[in-house]
Structure formats: structure tokens, C-alpha cells
Design a protein around this motif. Structure first.
Motif, PDB file in Angstrom:
ATOM      1  N   HIS A   7       0.854  -1.192   0.000  1.00 51.88           N
ATOM      2  CA  HIS A   7       0.000   0.000   0.000  1.00 51.88           C
ATOM      3  C   HIS A   7       0.890   1.242   0.000  1.00 51.88           C
ATOM      4  N   HIS A   9       1.556   5.372  -2.279  1.00 52.46           N
ATOM      5  CA  HIS A   9       1.041   6.357  -3.237  1.00 52.46           C
ATOM      6  C   HIS A   9       2.155   7.165  -3.889  1.00 52.46           C
ATOM      7  N   HIS A  39      -4.756   6.147  -5.595  1.00 57.36           N
ATOM      8  CA  HIS A  39      -6.210   6.283  -5.500  1.00 57.36           C
ATOM      9  C   HIS A  39      -6.834   6.355  -6.907  1.00 57.36           C
ATOM     10  N   GLU A  64      -6.105   1.663  -5.211  1.00 55.82           N
ATOM     11  CA  GLU A  64      -6.959   1.848  -4.033  1.00 55.82           C
ATOM     12  C   GLU A  64      -8.210   2.590  -4.490  1.00 55.82           C
ATOM     13  N   ASP A 248       0.938   2.537   3.529  1.00 53.04           N
ATOM     14  CA  ASP A 248       0.130   3.694   3.098  1.00 53.04           C
ATOM     15  C   ASP A 248       1.007   4.949   3.033  1.00 53.04           C
ATOM     16  N   HIS A 250       2.769   8.167   1.779  1.00 52.32           N
ATOM     17  CA  HIS A 250       2.427   9.244   0.844  1.00 52.32           C
ATOM     18  C   HIS A 250       3.605  10.174   0.559  1.00 52.32           C
TER      19      HIS A 250
HETATM   20 MN    MN Z   1      -3.824   4.814   0.737  1.00 51.68          MN
END
Ligand code: MN
Ligand code: AMP
Ligand code: MN
Ligand code: MN
Length: 278
Positions: A7, A9, A39, A64, A248, A250
Motif C-alpha cells: 500500500h 502512493h 487512488h 486503491e 500507506d 504518501h
Molecule cells: Mn492509501
């Protein structure tokens, strides 16, 4: 033990690094198996895959998807998807389509709350004009120095009931899971601890998710506390869901958890990657 991070981005959605730079950071942090999961977007995949292969990391295609369920936003991660699947590509384009209008409405509300120029301000951080998100607004509000943490910016401006929050209809749960399954992928419920559902609502969500073909759940994620690792490990077992692990990530200095730095999944769980050839 393999370091698996499923996961993350890039600038193709609301991350701050281009896909190849996310790959390099994952490698530097010791990740062996990596997925970029932007996303509602697949456009970062070719660059991410090429960079991962050049670095000797196992690459997993991912996405996602933003979903509206019972009036709330939930996220569903798709792994091992065929990124050329027409249904998936079309579904994601549809899911993305209202973002610019929503952003304009957010800017109007923020201006009334004393934050002028937020549309243009957020755009400075946007890497993909199809994917202007609350994160980009948060970075602009941070730049103004109004608050010292992203969490405070979200608490004060960009969440339900606050100026700058514009409700939006994302994909339906059944559709999102269907696009992922139709593209040969595994549907994984993202960061369940982030939704403030009581046990009854969580049961309804996961029951419907399983009926729609969902087979996985994130247990160890950058969005969970240590207590939530334990709580959702039990949930994974009780619902017969495969467990996933993902930071996750970023942006450097912004995400609390860096790529590849989470603890391993509890050994009592069946990982989503249990039957992958690698
Ligand atoms: Mn995410
Ligand atoms: P959007 O899809 O435009 O509604 O934006 C959702 C994104 O906002 C999430 O994917 C997160 O990256 C970010 N986000 C949501 N809540 C928070 C928070 N409390 N702190 C930091 N980032 C957040
Ligand atoms: Mn995000
Ligand atoms: Mn998410």
C-alpha cells in the motif's frame, strides 16, 4: 522473512514522489515485494513496475478505490489486477470524474472560512489534474502555517462537519470489488480501523464485502495503532479474510510510517500473498 509492502502512493494520486522514486525508497528500506496503490488510478503502474524490476523487487500491480458505503467513504485495495482490464479502467475513470468540481466547491467553502485561493494553492501540489484530493488542499493549508500537522488540518478543515468538507459519491462497494475481481485481482478492505464503525456496522460492511467477492483485509497498516493490529487480526480470522500489510506511504516527513518499516503480520494469519509465486 520477506518484507512485503502492499500500500503506497505516488504523484499519480496524492503522494509526493513519482512512482520510480517511491520504488527506490521502498528498495532502500529493504522492501522485497511492493505495490503502488494510487487512488482510483492505474497510470503509475508502468513506471513503477519498470523501476521495481530494475531494482530487483517483486512488483505487484495495485490500486486503491474510493467507495461510498452507507453514506461513508471506505477504501478498497485491489492487488494483482490486470491494469488493461476495460471494466476496471472505465470504472476508475467514472470514480475520478467528479473530483475537480468537488475541489472547486471545497475552495469556495475554505475561502468563506478564511483560507482564500485554495483551489490554485492545492493545484500546486497536484501531479495528475484528474486526481485533485483533500491531501493536496491539506498541503496548501500547511504551507500557510495555520496548523503544524496534517492531522490538525484534517481535523479542522477537511473532515465531515468542517469547512472544506464536500460530501462526494464514490464507487459502490459491489462495483469496486467486481472491477477488481473482473481484472483477476484480490479485493482487500483497506485500513478498517480508520472508519469509526461500531461492531454492527463493521459486520455489515465485511459481510457485504465478502458477498461482493472481497477476500482480504489490511491488518498491519500505517493507519492502525498497535491495538488495532490485534483487533483486526481477530477480525481477519473471524471472517476468514486473508491479511495484508502496507505502509500507506504518501510523502517523506508527512506519512507517520515509512515504506517497509511496519512490524510483520501476526504469524497466526494467512497473508494475501500466501499462494503467490515469488
Ligand atoms: Mn492509501
Ligand atoms: P480524498 O480522496 O480527496 O477524499 O482524500 C483522501 C485522502 O486524504 C486519504 O487517502 C489520505 O491520504 C488523506 N487523509 C484523510 N484523512 C487524513 C488525516 N487525518 N491525516 C492525513 N491524511 C489524511
Ligand atoms: Mn491518500
Ligand atoms: Mn485509504
Amino acid at each position: 522473512m520477506l518484507n512485503v509492502d502492499l500500500h503506497s502512493h505516488s504523484t499519480v494520486s496524492d503522494g509526493a514522489l513519482p512512482p520510480a522514486a517511491v520504488a527506490a525508497r521502498a528498495k532502500a528500506n529493504g522492501v522485497d515485494v511492493w505495490a503502488l496503490t494510487d487512488h482510483d488510478e492505474l497510470d503509475g503502474i508502468p513506471e513503477a513496475r519498470e523501476a521495481a524490476c530494475a531494482l530487483g523487487m517483486r512488483y505487484v500491480t495495485g490500486v486503491e478505490i474510493s467507495v461510498t458505503w452507507a453514506g461513508k467513504t471506505v477504501h478498497v485495495v485491489g492487488l494483482q489486477v490486470d491494469e488493461t482490464s476495460e471494466n476496471l479502467v472505465r470504472g476508475l475513470a467514472y470514480t475520478r470524474s467528479g473530483r475537480e468540481r468537488r475541489a472547486q466547491e471545497m475552495a469556495v467553502q475554505l475561502a468563506a472560512a478564511g483560507i482564500p485561493g485554495a483551489f490554485e494553492g492545492a493545484l500546486k501540489y497536484v501531479g495528475n489534474p484528474d486526481l485533485i484530493s483533500r491531501t493536496h488542499f491539506a498541503r496548501y493549508i500547511m504551507e500557510l502555517g495555520v496548523h503544524s500537522s496534517m492531522g490538525d488540518v484534517f481535523r479542522n478543515y477537511l473532515t465531515e462537519g468542517k469547512p472544506g468538507y464536500v460530501p462526494h459519491r464514490w464507487a459502490r462497494l459491489k462495483d469496486a470489488a467486481g472491477w477488481i475481481r473482473g481484472a483477476g485481482g484480490i479485493a482487500v478492505m483497506a485500513h478498517p480501523g480508520r472508519y469509526d464503525f461500531n461492531d454492527l456496522a463493521l459486520d455489515a460492511l465485511l459481510t457485504e464485502f465478502k458477498q461482493a467477492g472481497g477476500t482480504g483485509i489490511e491488518v498491519v497498516t500505517g493507519s492502525h495503532t498497535v491495538d488495532e493490529y490485534a483487533r483486526f487480526a481477530e477480525v481477519a480470522k473471524n471472517y476468514g479474510l486473508l491479511a495484508s500489510r502496507g505502509s500507506d506511504f504518501h510523502a517523506p516527513g508527512e506519512s507517520p510510517i515509512d515504506l517497509g518499516t511496519l512490524p510483520p503480520l501476526p504469524s497466526s494469519l494467512v497473508p494475501v500473498w500466501h499462494d503467490w509465486r515469488m
